[in-house]
Design an enzyme around this catalytic site. Sequence first.
Site, short mmCIF file in Angstrom:
data_model
loop_
_atom_site.label_atom_id
_atom_site.label_comp_id
_atom_site.label_asym_id
_atom_site.label_seq_id
_atom_site.Cartn_x
_atom_site.Cartn_y
_atom_site.Cartn_z
N ASN A 70 0.86 -1.18 0.00
CA ASN A 70 0.00 0.00 0.00
C ASN A 70 0.89 1.23 0.00
O ASN A 70 2.00 1.18 0.52
CB ASN A 70 -0.83 0.05 1.29
N ASP A 139 -4.77 -5.31 2.89
CA ASP A 139 -5.96 -6.10 3.22
C ASP A 139 -5.82 -7.54 2.73
O ASP A 139 -6.42 -8.45 3.28
CB ASP A 139 -7.21 -5.46 2.59
N LYS A 149 11.58 -16.92 -8.65
CA LYS A 149 10.98 -15.79 -9.38
C LYS A 149 10.03 -16.27 -10.47
O LYS A 149 10.38 -17.14 -11.27
CB LYS A 149 12.12 -14.97 -10.00
N ASP A 168 -7.59 -8.40 10.37
CA ASP A 168 -7.66 -6.99 10.71
C ASP A 168 -7.02 -6.77 12.09
O ASP A 168 -7.56 -7.20 13.11
CB ASP A 168 -9.12 -6.52 10.69
N ILE A 169 -5.88 -6.10 12.10
CA ILE A 169 -5.12 -5.94 13.35
C ILE A 169 -5.88 -5.05 14.33
O ILE A 169 -6.01 -5.35 15.52
CB ILE A 169 -3.72 -5.35 13.05
N LYS A 203 -15.08 -1.59 13.47
CA LYS A 203 -13.83 -2.00 14.13
C LYS A 203 -13.86 -1.70 15.62
O LYS A 203 -12.88 -1.92 16.32
CB LYS A 203 -12.64 -1.31 13.46
O1 C5P Z 1 -7.48 -0.62 5.41
P1 C5P Z 1 -8.53 0.13 6.21
O2 C5P Z 1 -8.99 1.35 5.50
O3 C5P Z 1 -9.62 -0.76 6.72
O4 C5P Z 1 -7.72 0.71 7.48
C1 C5P Z 1 -8.40 1.39 8.51
C2 C5P Z 1 -7.67 1.17 9.79
O5 C5P Z 1 -7.56 -0.23 10.07
C3 C5P Z 1 -6.23 1.71 9.85
O6 C5P Z 1 -6.06 2.25 11.14
C4 C5P Z 1 -5.37 0.48 9.65
O7 C5P Z 1 -4.14 0.58 10.32
C5 C5P Z 1 -6.23 -0.62 10.27
N1 C5P Z 1 -6.07 -1.95 9.65
C6 C5P Z 1 -5.54 -2.99 10.39
N2 C5P Z 1 -5.43 -4.25 9.85
C7 C5P Z 1 -5.84 -4.48 8.58
C8 C5P Z 1 -6.38 -3.43 7.80
C9 C5P Z 1 -6.47 -2.18 8.37
O8 C5P Z 1 -5.16 -2.77 11.56
N3 C5P Z 1 -5.70 -5.70 8.07
#
Ligand code: C5P
Length: 294
Positions: A70, A139, A149, A168-169, A203
């Site tokens: 990203n 994601d 490769k 999703d962390i 979230k």
């Molecule tokens: O990617 P997204 O727009 O959902 O990200 C929103 C929030 O979620 C951000 O704070 C990002 O650090 C967190 N996030 C995460 N783990 C993921 C995707 C996003 O912690 N796999």
Amino acid sequence: GNTACGEIGSGRFADTSFIVSEIQKTLHNKLNEKKGISDKSLQTPLDGIRNLITAGPTNEPIDPVRFITNRSSGKMGYSLAEAAIDAGAIVTLITGPVDIEPPMKCNTIPVETAKEMHEAVMHHVNKKDIYIGTAAVSDYRPARKNETKLKKDDKGSPLILELVENQDILKSVSELDERPFVVGFAAETNDLIKNAKTKFKNKGLDLIVANDVSDKSIGFDSDDNAVTLITKRRNLAIEKESKRKIAKKIIKLIEHGTQMQFNFKKSDHNLITLRKEFKQNLFELKNKSSIYQY
Ligand code: C5P
């Protein structure tokens, strides 16, 4: 790191931004001394508060030489780490690969992939008071990493990559039984507030910082940003300015939310009270519109 002349040992010149911020702090303190403001009243507001911050992108390997990622410079997360340190917090910074130097006084843990970041966060989140997830976590990751490769077949055939979703962390942190105060970021190209609010809810966050990345003058590699802070009841807009200043305002807002916390003994940390106070303070802030005065 290495010294400019290639010698080994300590003596590396500090990052310019670090030197500038140390000068600013020293001048600020000297000025306050002159004004007769005592050292005691200058005590840092997040003194002893433990803060976990994620920053930068994650890289998801396709093969040994390619990855998907990203866009993220890490500047916002690093500025937040610096602002939190300046406010007295003890900061652990879990960072994806970026080209900037982390603040000197934080425990920096470098990671590559979303999986590694997730593991590092889960390992370090215990007993943290505040979690700020600024990382642009990928994601999806390729379902398989090729050991060698990948080659093109010279027939012009399309290459199809199968992607699987990463965990999703942020959500994992907010779902913990003993969770810290959880702050997320939403980088959006459209329907900024609507999308950020959906993320806030899905979230389970205490605060989300929304920024419009369709505007090239802010976000991503830029030193500037313009954000809207969103809580359950309020939206607060911060006009375009440097990421460092914005970071200070976000930390200031968190400080407001945690003020009462410092009246407790450190061992009495009560995160439910912390969240309640935060919401109450946000409410008062809105009424005084003082957020714009920081
Ligand atoms: O990617 P997204 O727009 O959902 O990200 C929103 C929030 O979620 C951000 O704070 C990002 O650090 C967190 N996030 C995460 N783990 C993921 C995707 C996003 O912690 N796999």
